[in-house]
Design a protein around this motif. Structure first.
Motif, PDB file in Angstrom:
ATOM      1  N   GLY A  45      -1.602  -2.702  -4.103  1.00  0.00           N
ATOM      2  CA  GLY A  45      -1.540  -3.402  -5.186  1.00  0.00           C
ATOM      3  C   GLY A  45      -0.519  -2.885  -6.220  1.00  0.00           C
ATOM      4  O   GLY A  45      -0.587  -1.861  -6.629  1.00  0.00           O
ATOM      5  N   LYS A  46       0.464  -3.871  -6.787  1.00  0.00           N
ATOM      6  CA  LYS A  46       1.359  -3.559  -7.893  1.00  0.00           C
ATOM      7  C   LYS A  46       1.010  -2.658  -9.026  1.00  0.00           C
ATOM      8  O   LYS A  46       1.524  -1.633  -9.276  1.00  0.00           O
ATOM      9  N   PRO A  47      -0.039  -2.930  -9.703  1.00  0.00           N
ATOM     10  CA  PRO A  47      -0.631  -1.978 -10.685  1.00  0.00           C
ATOM     11  C   PRO A  47      -0.752  -0.678 -10.635  1.00  0.00           C
ATOM     12  O   PRO A  47      -0.362   0.145 -11.114  1.00  0.00           O
ATOM     13  N   ALA A  48      -1.521  -0.563  -9.314  1.00  0.00           N
ATOM     14  CA  ALA A  48      -1.980   1.013  -8.810  1.00  0.00           C
ATOM     15  C   ALA A  48      -0.379   1.653  -8.522  1.00  0.00           C
ATOM     16  O   ALA A  48      -0.485   2.736  -8.967  1.00  0.00           O
ATOM     17  N   ILE A  49       0.309   1.081  -7.994  1.00  0.00           N
ATOM     18  CA  ILE A  49       1.667   1.538  -7.480  1.00  0.00           C
ATOM     19  C   ILE A  49       2.414   1.817  -8.725  1.00  0.00           C
ATOM     20  O   ILE A  49       3.030   2.953  -8.826  1.00  0.00           O
ATOM     21  N   LEU A  50       2.767   1.191  -9.617  1.00  0.00           N
ATOM     22  CA  LEU A  50       3.408   1.106 -10.916  1.00  0.00           C
ATOM     23  C   LEU A  50       2.810   2.350 -11.678  1.00  0.00           C
ATOM     24  O   LEU A  50       3.390   3.478 -11.994  1.00  0.00           O
ATOM     25  N   ALA A  51       1.457   2.474 -11.520  1.00  0.00           N
ATOM     26  CA  ALA A  51       0.906   3.656 -12.182  1.00  0.00           C
ATOM     27  C   ALA A  51       1.158   4.919 -11.594  1.00  0.00           C
ATOM     28  O   ALA A  51       1.152   6.184 -12.122  1.00  0.00           O
ATOM     29  N   PHE A  52       1.180   4.881 -10.297  1.00  0.00           N
ATOM     30  CA  PHE A  52       1.700   6.032  -9.176  1.00  0.00           C
ATOM     31  C   PHE A  52       3.010   6.510  -9.656  1.00  0.00           C
ATOM     32  O   PHE A  52       3.125   7.618  -9.756  1.00  0.00           O
ATOM     33  N   TYR A  53       4.035   5.558  -9.863  1.00  0.00           N
ATOM     34  CA  TYR A  53       5.342   6.201 -10.110  1.00  0.00           C
ATOM     35  C   TYR A  53       5.558   6.461 -11.563  1.00  0.00           C
ATOM     36  O   TYR A  53       6.203   7.369 -11.987  1.00  0.00           O
ATOM     37  N   THR A  82       0.855  -1.306  -0.063  1.00  0.00           N
ATOM     38  CA  THR A  82       0.059   0.060   0.001  1.00  0.00           C
ATOM     39  C   THR A  82       0.957   1.320  -0.113  1.00  0.00           C
ATOM     40  O   THR A  82       1.887   1.379   0.593  1.00  0.00           O
ATOM     41  N   VAL A  83       0.233   2.343  -0.574  1.00  0.00           N
ATOM     42  CA  VAL A  83       0.888   3.653  -0.493  1.00  0.00           C
ATOM     43  C   VAL A  83       0.088   4.706  -0.356  1.00  0.00           C
ATOM     44  O   VAL A  83      -1.073   4.829  -0.784  1.00  0.00           O
ATOM     45  N   GLU A  84       0.367   5.301   0.934  1.00  0.00           N
ATOM     46  CA  GLU A  84      -0.509   6.747   1.320  1.00  0.00           C
ATOM     47  C   GLU A  84       0.468   7.942   1.129  1.00  0.00           C
ATOM     48  O   GLU A  84       1.267   8.026   2.000  1.00  0.00           O
ATOM     49  N   ASP A  85       0.199   8.620   0.151  1.00  0.00           N
ATOM     50  CA  ASP A  85       0.990   9.783  -0.348  1.00  0.00           C
ATOM     51  C   ASP A  85      -0.109  10.804  -0.531  1.00  0.00           C
ATOM     52  O   ASP A  85      -0.427  10.755  -1.712  1.00  0.00           O
ATOM     53  N   PRO A  86      -0.374  11.908   0.077  1.00  0.00           N
ATOM     54  CA  PRO A  86       0.134  12.014   1.500  1.00  0.00           C
ATOM     55  C   PRO A  86      -0.506  11.318   2.416  1.00  0.00           C
ATOM     56  O   PRO A  86      -1.726  10.803   2.034  1.00  0.00           O
ATOM     57  N   VAL A  87       0.275  11.013   3.723  1.00  0.00           N
ATOM     58  CA  VAL A  87      -0.661  10.506   4.907  1.00  0.00           C
ATOM     59  C   VAL A  87      -1.741  11.470   5.007  1.00  0.00           C
ATOM     60  O   VAL A  87      -1.985  12.467   5.037  1.00  0.00           O
ATOM     61  N   ARG A 133      11.075  -6.778   0.600  1.00  0.00           N
ATOM     62  CA  ARG A 133      10.345  -5.865  -0.280  1.00  0.00           C
ATOM     63  C   ARG A 133       9.315  -5.086   0.550  1.00  0.00           C
ATOM     64  O   ARG A 133       9.219  -5.287   1.842  1.00  0.00           O
ATOM     65  N   ILE A 134       8.894  -3.721  -0.004  1.00  0.00           N
ATOM     66  CA  ILE A 134       8.310  -2.615   0.853  1.00  0.00           C
ATOM     67  C   ILE A 134       6.717  -3.137   1.043  1.00  0.00           C
ATOM     68  O   ILE A 134       6.048  -3.390  -0.162  1.00  0.00           O
ATOM     69  N   ARG A 135       6.464  -3.168   2.286  1.00  0.00           N
ATOM     70  CA  ARG A 135       4.872  -3.354   2.257  1.00  0.00           C
ATOM     71  C   ARG A 135       4.052  -2.482   2.412  1.00  0.00           C
ATOM     72  O   ARG A 135       2.731  -2.426   2.044  1.00  0.00           O
TER      73      ARG A 135
END
Lengths: 128, 128
Positions: free
Chosen positions: B50-58, B38-43, B112-114
């Protein structure tokens, strides 16, 4: 804004924390915490909880003569958390040392600290 | 030690994160995350998962031409968390800006980052 989780207010509390700590004012540091707050220092250790335990923790750490040096401006968030990155200058076993730390604090609506989590590892302790 | 939550390993992953981000390697950054991370940006914002959403974010953030500048050595912990304090240099609405951020990452046993939680507030965005 006067809301306790306003970023500006959270950052001001973090800087007051440093100022009071460096003045050796354990009571003043503990007063920044909510009565039922928790302190996990370091992250991964058993947290302590409640004002008496937190006061004792700061009485102990300020008595060591530790001094906090802020190394980056505090960061807020869009929630109730803020971050403080600093170095602790302290004498350990008679030797000057620096401990690199990042604290994450969460705040209640009254502006007091609800939780503190101190990120530092054994390899963040540097003997100088 | 080779355990993924060893402080040295966590810090190395944080520095690889910065290096890959600054190379515009969104795929490489996403590869540092667990599949269900999970990625919470900003807190305070809704986390993505999930990986697809995280890849799209980056892919989105690296395409903005943002560059990360580490401003303090990463901090580990005695648990599964580590902290990275940095500045994001990016053009916002055509103007050069700096965003002051502290990320807290947690790690799985595989290294790996959780989870990633990015601490920055509206008042951490500085137009230069």
């Amino acid at each position: 804004m006067t809301h306790g989780t306003d970023s500006t207010a959270m950052k001001a509390t973090l800087l007051a924390y440093v100022e009071r700590f460096n003045a050796g004012d354990a009571q003043g540091v503990a007063a920044l915490y909510a009565d039922d707050a928790t302190v996990e220092d370091p992250v991964g250790a058993q947290p302590i909880a409640g004002k008496p335990a937190i006061l004792a923790f700061y009485q102990h750490t300020t008595a060591l003569g530790a001094r906090l040096e802020v190394v980056a401006p505090p960061r807020g968030s869009h929630g109730d958390a803020a971050a403080l990155t600093f170095a602790v200058h302290v004498s350990l076993e008679g030797r000057p040392a620096r401990i690199d730390v990042t604290d994450i604090m969460t705040f209640g609506a009254d502006g007091r600290i609800r939780s503190m989590r101190a990120h530092w590892a054994p390899d963040d302790v540097h003997f100088l």
